[in-house]
Structure formats: C-alpha cells, structure tokens
Design a protein around this motif. Sequence first.
Motif, short mmCIF file in Angstrom:
data_model
loop_
_atom_site.label_atom_id
_atom_site.label_comp_id
_atom_site.label_asym_id
_atom_site.label_seq_id
_atom_site.Cartn_x
_atom_site.Cartn_y
_atom_site.Cartn_z
N LEU A 138 0.83 -1.19 0.00
CA LEU A 138 0.00 0.00 0.00
C LEU A 138 0.87 1.25 0.00
CD1 LEU A 138 -2.55 -1.14 2.71
CD2 LEU A 138 -3.17 -0.54 0.37
N THR A 183 -0.99 2.84 -5.93
CA THR A 183 -1.11 1.45 -5.49
C THR A 183 -1.04 0.49 -6.67
OG1 THR A 183 -2.42 2.12 -3.59
CG2 THR A 183 -2.52 -0.19 -4.20
N GLN A 214 -9.74 -1.39 1.39
CA GLN A 214 -8.54 -1.66 0.60
C GLN A 214 -8.89 -1.95 -0.85
OE1 GLN A 214 -6.45 -4.81 2.72
NE2 GLN A 214 -5.39 -3.32 3.99
N TYR A 240 -5.77 -1.76 -3.13
CA TYR A 240 -4.82 -2.86 -2.94
C TYR A 240 -5.40 -4.19 -3.43
CZ TYR A 240 -1.68 -6.04 -0.36
OH TYR A 240 -0.79 -7.02 0.00
#
Length: 256
Positions: free
Chosen positions: A99, A119, A160, A163
């Motif tokens: 990240l 990312t 996230q 990610y």
Amino acid sequence: MSGKLLTTPRVTVTGAGGPMGLTIARRLAQAGACGLALTDISGTRLGESAALLGAEFPGLEIVSLRGDMTRADEAGAFASAALAGLGGIDVLVNTVGGLRAKQLYTPMLEMTEEQWRATFDLNLMGCFHLTRAFAPGMLERGAGRIVNFATIVFGGEYGQADYAAAKAGVASLTRSLAAELAPHVTVNAVAPGLTRTSVTQNMPEAEAVRLVAGAFNRRMAEPGEIAEAVAFFTSESARFVTGEIIAVSGGIHPHL
C-alpha cells in the motif's frame, strides 16, 4: 523438458531490502542459486541485504542496484545490470507490492486518484517491466520461472479497494503470462496472509488480533514460510505447475 530449471539458477528478487525479499533471496541461495540480482527502492536497506548475503554465501555472485521498479528507466537500468553481471536470469521473483497510503484502510469514497494510481503502479508495474526484460531470455534458453506476489484479499476487502484490485490484477496477470510463456517458462503466484514484517510490527495490537482471528491456527505467517512457497515454485518439483496461486495464509482462502 517442459518447465525445466537449471540446477544452479541465476535469480532476481525485487524488494530485497525488506524482510520478505531478503528471506526469499536467502532461501533461494540455500537452494543452489549461483547468482543473485537484487534491487530495492532503499539503497541503504539493499546494501545491508547484499552485505548479509555476501557474508553468508561466500563466492555467490551478487549484483545489486537501487531502483524504483515502477519506473521504466530505473527498472531498465537494473535489468541491464543484472543481465550484464550474471549473463542471464533464470528466476524472477516479483516481491515488490503493498500500500502507498499511510493508513491501512481508506474507504473508496475517501480515496484520492493519486493513491489509487500509486497502489496499482506499486503492485503491477514492476511485474510488467521486469517480465518484459527477463522473459525473452528465458524463452530463448527454453527454461525459466516467474513468481509473482498476490494476497489473500485479492477478492476484495473493506477499505482496501485499491490494494485488493491491484492484487487481483497480479493474479490475472499470472494466469495470462502462464499461458503466453508456456511451455518452457512457468508463472505462478504466492498469496500471503498477514505476515510478520515491518508493516505488521507497527500495527496496533487489536488490529493484528482481529486479522489473525480468521486463520485456522490463529497467528501471522513468518517470512520464511512464504519463502518456502517461492522455493517450491522455482524447484524441479514444480516443473509441471504453472498458472497457480498458492495461499500461505493459515487456512484463509482467497476467492472472488
């Protein structure tokens, strides 16, 4: 033989300055690598890793060059140095990823375009640049191994989105490359669960407890356990294994 590997391969490991990359490089040196090409975005950490490995494995040829593998020019400079120093690369381990944000979770509606792009660059561009640099030589020699790094959250994770989506891209890229580079080059991926690295060492204890609760054995992975999966993919035992993603997660299953 399809998927064959030289008994003393020349190995590239990215992110070699971190605990994961260093552990992988050490494990592959123990497995018989005759040369290591190492890179990391931190020149200080990279120098420390190269010095440690040089002391542990006297006579092992080591090429190290600081670089940001998301940048075409720096990735190209590293690839040129690796090929010139070792005469070729037989194994590529794309360890770099993670990240870019300071915090572990950022809801999608609060995420900036800069974080989103950064990312994706961090997790995919190194794979892109170095596969293009090293795969042609592997194909020419009729042998090679590529190991990428996905994660168990590639199917989606709250906070996230960047990610998880980027690692889903790594998983998909792994399958695509396995098809394109077959039969002589195998391409696989490791999908770690929560692993004891510098990132998790700084994690609040309550958060670490919550995350490991999903694992069957209720603990984090150690870098060495991830390195064993990488070593398997680069071994003769895995010469008929390609396009696979193996989770090293204590039982947490990655899925879409």
